[in-house]
Design a protein around this motif. Structure first.
Motif, PDB file in Angstrom:
ATOM      1  N   GLY A 194       0.774  -1.236   0.000  1.00  0.00           N
ATOM      2  CA  GLY A 194       0.000   0.000   0.000  1.00  0.00           C
ATOM      3  C   GLY A 194       0.802   1.280   0.000  1.00  0.00           C
ATOM      4  O   GLY A 194       0.282   2.326   0.339  1.00  0.00           O
ATOM      5  N   ILE A 195       2.061   1.225  -0.382  1.00  0.00           N
ATOM      6  CA  ILE A 195       2.857   2.447  -0.466  1.00  0.00           C
ATOM      7  C   ILE A 195       2.514   3.131  -1.781  1.00  0.00           C
ATOM      8  O   ILE A 195       2.650   2.543  -2.844  1.00  0.00           O
ATOM      9  N   PRO A 196       2.037   4.383  -1.701  1.00  0.00           N
ATOM     10  CA  PRO A 196       1.646   5.065  -2.938  1.00  0.00           C
ATOM     11  C   PRO A 196       2.833   5.352  -3.845  1.00  0.00           C
ATOM     12  O   PRO A 196       3.938   5.612  -3.387  1.00  0.00           O
ATOM     13  N   GLY A 197       2.557   5.310  -5.148  1.00  0.00           N
ATOM     14  CA  GLY A 197       3.565   5.654  -6.149  1.00  0.00           C
ATOM     15  C   GLY A 197       3.627   7.158  -6.324  1.00  0.00           C
ATOM     16  O   GLY A 197       2.956   7.926  -5.635  1.00  0.00           O
ATOM     17  N   GLN A 198       4.406   7.561  -7.282  1.00  0.00           N
ATOM     18  CA  GLN A 198       4.584   8.973  -7.594  1.00  0.00           C
ATOM     19  C   GLN A 198       3.259   9.599  -8.017  1.00  0.00           C
ATOM     20  O   GLN A 198       2.435   8.958  -8.664  1.00  0.00           O
TER      21      GLN A 198
END
Length: 127
Positions: free
Chosen positions: A104-108
């Motif tokens: 769940g780590i957001p991208g750019q």
């Protein structure tokens, strides 16, 4: 040298696949005039074509969005999360990606371009 050739080959295969997906989705359709915003109540989640192109469906119409810049990590295996204000999705709005199988780590953050409608071609003589 062999690694470089394999990488180039893999990229060419991916680009050809992306082009086929886009061609298939827009087959038998013609582009209309670009719009700045779309109502979010009429469109679903986007189909990712490549790191520059998203397609949204609105009934029988397809809206093509060509991003102003490449969006790293944008591929078929991500969830596109759009920051919507006021019930409309507009050119310049930001979105980011989440890996479907990730933690769940957001991208750019990336920006949307204009929305171009693609409608089915009506047969000659049809009203």
């Amino acid at each position: 040298m062999i690694r470089t050739a394999l990488l180039v080959s893999a990229l060419a295969t991916m680009m050809a696949s992306d082009s086929k997906d886009l061609d298939k989705a827009l087959a038998g359709r013609v582009a209309g005039n670009a719009e700045t915003c779309l109502s979010t109540s009429r469109i679903g989640s986007p189909q990712v074509i490549d790191d520059h192109t998203l397609l949204y469906r609105d009934g029988g119409r397809i809206w093509r969005n060509d991003l102003p810049d490449a969006c790293p990590g944008l591929d078929n295996d991500v969830i596109v999360v759009t920051e919507v204000f006021g019930g409309q999705l507009c050119r310049g709005d930001l979105f980011y990606t989440l890996e479907r199988s990730g933690i769940g780590i957001p991208g750019q953050r990336c920006r949307l371009g204009a929305f171009v409608p693609w409608d089915k071609v009506k047969p000659s003589g049809a009203k």
